[in-house]
Design an enzyme around this catalytic site. Structure first.
Site, short mmCIF file in Angstrom:
data_model
loop_
_atom_site.label_atom_id
_atom_site.label_comp_id
_atom_site.label_asym_id
_atom_site.label_seq_id
_atom_site.Cartn_x
_atom_site.Cartn_y
_atom_site.Cartn_z
N ALA A 87 43.95 41.53 37.50
CA ALA A 87 43.52 41.96 38.83
C ALA A 87 44.60 42.72 39.59
CB ALA A 87 43.06 40.75 39.64
N HIS B 163 36.34 40.15 29.75
CA HIS B 163 35.44 39.34 30.56
C HIS B 163 34.17 40.10 30.93
CE1 HIS B 163 39.19 36.85 31.84
NE2 HIS B 163 38.76 36.57 30.62
N PRO C 198 38.14 44.19 47.43
CA PRO C 198 38.31 43.00 48.27
C PRO C 198 38.49 41.75 47.44
CG PRO C 198 36.01 43.65 48.21
CD PRO C 198 36.78 44.74 47.52
N ASP C 199 39.22 40.83 47.99
CA ASP C 199 39.49 39.55 47.34
C ASP C 199 38.52 38.52 47.89
OD1 ASP C 199 40.41 37.24 46.23
OD2 ASP C 199 42.43 37.36 47.08
N PHE C 200 37.59 38.04 47.07
CA PHE C 200 36.60 37.09 47.55
C PHE C 200 37.17 35.70 47.72
CE2 PHE C 200 36.28 36.81 42.95
CZ PHE C 200 36.14 35.46 42.71
N ARG C 201 38.46 35.50 47.37
CA ARG C 201 39.08 34.19 47.54
C ARG C 201 39.84 34.06 48.86
NH1 ARG C 201 40.16 35.68 42.24
NH2 ARG C 201 39.42 34.28 40.60
N CYS D 94 52.34 46.91 40.30
CA CYS D 94 52.00 47.63 39.07
C CYS D 94 52.13 49.15 39.22
CB CYS D 94 50.58 47.27 38.64
SG CYS D 94 50.42 45.55 38.12
N SER E 216 44.44 46.49 40.15
CA SER E 216 43.39 47.06 41.01
C SER E 216 43.60 46.74 42.48
CB SER E 216 42.02 46.53 40.57
OG SER E 216 41.68 46.98 39.28
N ASP F 89 35.87 45.70 36.95
CA ASP F 89 35.63 46.84 37.84
C ASP F 89 35.47 48.18 37.12
OD1 ASP F 89 38.30 47.55 37.17
OD2 ASP F 89 39.08 46.44 38.90
N ASN G 59 39.56 42.68 33.98
CA ASN G 59 38.86 43.14 35.17
C ASN G 59 37.44 43.59 34.84
OD1 ASN G 59 41.28 42.69 36.48
ND2 ASN G 59 41.95 44.81 36.30
#
Length: 393
Positions: free
Chosen positions: A114, A216, A123-126, A353, A117, A199, A197
């Site tokens: 992750a 995944h 957006p980070d859903f966590r 990164c 990206s 995405d 990822n």
């Protein structure tokens, strides 16, 4: 999800739980199930001695990781402590650059998570306070990871469809790091890119699908859940339904006889056949492993690090160390002594990164090529192959 493994390991062993269990031993039929291990821990009083341990282990189990994999890592790194001769002149980016050019590397395997990206703005859903996190609160997620659990999806599918609508490919642009991976391909040096990822930004950056293994899954295809044989659904149909909100995906559900989801791997589901078919041969063949933006805690993806050829240097570009020996079987050894031969191939470059990949491109003399790819936004660009790569006539 870090656990004080040494202390817990000792307690687990005294409670009758076998110690020193390596990741490779997880498939033995005599091994206790995760539920049995949790019951043994409960009986031994470990959860009272270590507050929060139950929740941490349960999160790992929900992600398909056996508790003994975590507890065993402190005792078994899977590699011999025999002194090995270094394969790098220096253990930094310059050493990696010399290895690439002097050894004429041409089978680089990239692993990414992750972190590559983040700068795309996904957006980070966590994280509380982000728009996607706030939008998901109405679904009463027991924990953030529940959004990728099949049982929760069947019960409350709206949460996952909300995530899909936000993250559908085309909503975000690839980052410089994605284009660096494309650059390795254009130079003729990339064997394969393994990504956690979903995405699809690697492909949007211009990397052909044959060069990518989406460990995944992603949004390339969709299927009706719980169908044998599997019933596939054109991804465009699912996208159209998701864009219409609950009325759309409910209508698609009625039409197809069950919920439809992209071929994204949920916890407990088998990884794609492409991953299972290619990873062993790719890692054995690789002459350089580059790991980008991942915490290396999700198995079996994290285990790829330990499968790289023993002669292949391994570079981690990340904001913090990850996947080190003692925590991951055959993990990175860059925290161990080079002089004593304990680290003969591993390099850690502390950086985000994008910056790390740009610096590596600069050291290789490829920064202008990287800039050209970024400016072209995934379109075709003429990039010269590395001098040692023979171009077919």
């Amino acid at each position: 999800q870090a656990i004080a493994a040494q202390a817990i390991f000792a307690s687990a062993t005294s409670a009758g739980v076998p110690g020193g269990v390596a990741a490779a031993d997880m498939e033995e039929p005599s091994e206790p199930s995760p539920e049995e291990v949790m019951a043994q821990f409960e009986q031994a009083g470990l959860f009272e001695k270590h507050p929060g341990l139950r929740e941490k282990l349960q999160r790992l189990i929900d992600r398909g990781i056996h508790p003994l994999q975590v507890l065993g890592r402190e005792r078994s790194d899977g590699e011999s402590d025999e002194r090995k001769e270094p394969v790098l002149e220096t253990f930094d980016l310059q050493g990696i650059v010399r290895h690439i050019t002097e050894k004429e590397v041409q089978n680089i395997v990239v692993m990414c998570g992750a972190g590559i990206s983040t700068s795309a703005g996904i957006p980070d859903f966590r994280t509380p306070g982000t728009g996607l996190y706030d939008n998901l609160q109405k679904y009463d997620l027991p924990r953030p990871e529940s959004i990728f659990q099949l049982s929760y999806f069947k019960e409350r599918p709206g949460a996952f469809y909300e995530l899909c609508r936000e993250m559908w490919p085309g909503n975000y642009e690839p980052t410089p790091c994605h284009y660096f991976i494309r650059l390795l391909y254009e130079k003729g040096l990339l064997l394969r890119c393994y990504t956690q990822n979903i995405d699809s930004l690697e492909h949007l950056a211009g990397l052909p699908k044959d060069a990518i293994v989406a460990a995944h899954g992603n949004f390339d295809a969709a299927h009706v859940i719980d169908t044998v044989p599997e019933v596939e659904v054109p991804i465009e149909e699912l996208k159209s339904a998701v864009e219409k909100g609950e009325d759309g995906w409910q209508a698609l559900r009625e039409e197809k006889g069950n919920l439809v989801k992209p071929k994204i791997v949920f916890f407990g589901e088998e990884l794609p056949q492409r991953f299972l078919r290619l990873h062993a041969q790719d890692l054995e063949k690789c002459d350089l492993l580059i790991v980008l933006g991942t915490s290396l805690v999700v198995q079996p993806f994290a285990g790829l690090v330990g499968e790289a050829s023993a002669a292949a240097p391994r570079l981690l570009i990340n904001r913090e160390p990850a996947g080190t020996v003692g925590r991951l079987r055959n993990g990175f050894r860059f925290e161990l002594s080079v002089d004593e031969g304990q680290n003969w191939r591993d390099v850690f470059h502390e950086s985000d990164c994008d910056s790390g990949c740009r610096e590596l491109a600069r050291e290789l003399g490829w920064e202008s090529d990287l800039d050209a790819l970024i400016q072209a936004k995934g379109s075709s660009v003429t990039i010269e192959r590395a001098p040692w790569i023979v171009v077919p006539p």
